[in-house]
Design a protein around this motif. Structure first.
Motif, short mmCIF file in Angstrom:
data_model
loop_
_atom_site.label_atom_id
_atom_site.label_comp_id
_atom_site.label_asym_id
_atom_site.label_seq_id
_atom_site.Cartn_x
_atom_site.Cartn_y
_atom_site.Cartn_z
N ARG A 41 -26.58 7.80 -43.24
CA ARG A 41 -25.34 7.88 -42.99
C ARG A 41 -25.43 8.66 -42.00
NH1 ARG A 41 -26.76 10.76 -47.97
NH2 ARG A 41 -25.88 9.97 -49.76
N GLN A 42 -26.04 9.56 -41.06
CA GLN A 42 -26.20 9.56 -39.93
C GLN A 42 -25.93 8.48 -38.86
OE1 GLN A 42 -28.49 13.02 -39.79
NE2 GLN A 42 -26.80 14.62 -41.57
N GLU A 43 -27.37 8.00 -39.16
CA GLU A 43 -27.57 7.41 -38.06
C GLU A 43 -27.07 6.30 -37.63
OE1 GLU A 43 -29.20 9.29 -35.03
OE2 GLU A 43 -29.25 10.79 -36.11
N TYR A 44 -26.69 5.57 -38.77
CA TYR A 44 -26.05 4.33 -39.22
C TYR A 44 -24.60 3.70 -39.78
CZ TYR A 44 -30.62 3.70 -38.11
OH TYR A 44 -32.08 3.02 -37.46
N LYS A 45 -24.14 5.08 -39.60
CA LYS A 45 -22.73 5.25 -40.08
C LYS A 45 -22.64 4.65 -41.16
CE LYS A 45 -22.56 7.98 -37.17
NZ LYS A 45 -22.97 9.62 -37.36
N THR A 46 -23.85 4.45 -42.73
CA THR A 46 -23.49 3.18 -43.45
C THR A 46 -23.62 4.36 -45.15
OG1 THR A 46 -24.85 1.49 -42.52
CG2 THR A 46 -24.92 1.67 -45.34
N TYR A 47 -22.55 4.08 -45.15
CA TYR A 47 -22.39 5.12 -46.57
C TYR A 47 -23.20 4.43 -48.32
CZ TYR A 47 -20.89 7.76 -42.85
OH TYR A 47 -20.33 8.12 -42.27
N ASP A 85 -23.21 -0.34 -50.41
CA ASP A 85 -23.03 0.79 -49.39
C ASP A 85 -21.26 0.48 -49.84
OD1 ASP A 85 -21.80 -1.57 -48.35
OD2 ASP A 85 -22.87 -1.28 -46.15
#
Length: 110
Positions: A41-47, A85
């Motif tokens: 989430r934080q480093e790759y902006k994938t949820y 995601d």
């Protein structure tokens, strides 16, 4: 693992297959200290948002029995599937084997 009576009890065997092309550098993180999904989430902006899992009853083989502190051929539960995601893209292929110590409470909407 969970701590019970001053000892550690193994709960799951987890296997994750994640693309390093999609998440370059992910293999450099120490996931004994950080959550995989927090890093994603934080480093790759994938949820990660949904998963499709198949639950199967299995019998412990010799290696699983040793790692999960149970008898060979003990009944175990295996979950295997795919995590997607927010855009429907594959984040992870996952397989989790739950020990005979694991318990579940499920709430399903109807």
């Amino acid at each position: 693992m969970i701590k019970t009576d001053q000892s550690l009890t193994p709960m799951t065997l987890d296997e994750s297959i994640i693309s390093l092309k999609k998440f370059p550098g992910l293999d450099k993180y120490d996931f004994s200290k950080q959550s995989l999904y927090e890093v994603i989430r934080q480093e790759y902006k994938t949820y990660p948002s949904t998963s499709s899992l198949r639950m199967t009853a299995i019998s412990a083989n010799k290696e699983e029995a040793k790692l999960l502190d149970c008898s060979e051929k003990s009944a175990l539960l295996q979950a295997e599937g795919i995590v997607h995601d927010q855009s429907g893209e594959v984040v992870e292929n996952v397989k989790v084997i739950y020990s005979n110590y694991a318990e579940f409470d499920l709430t399903l909407g109807m």
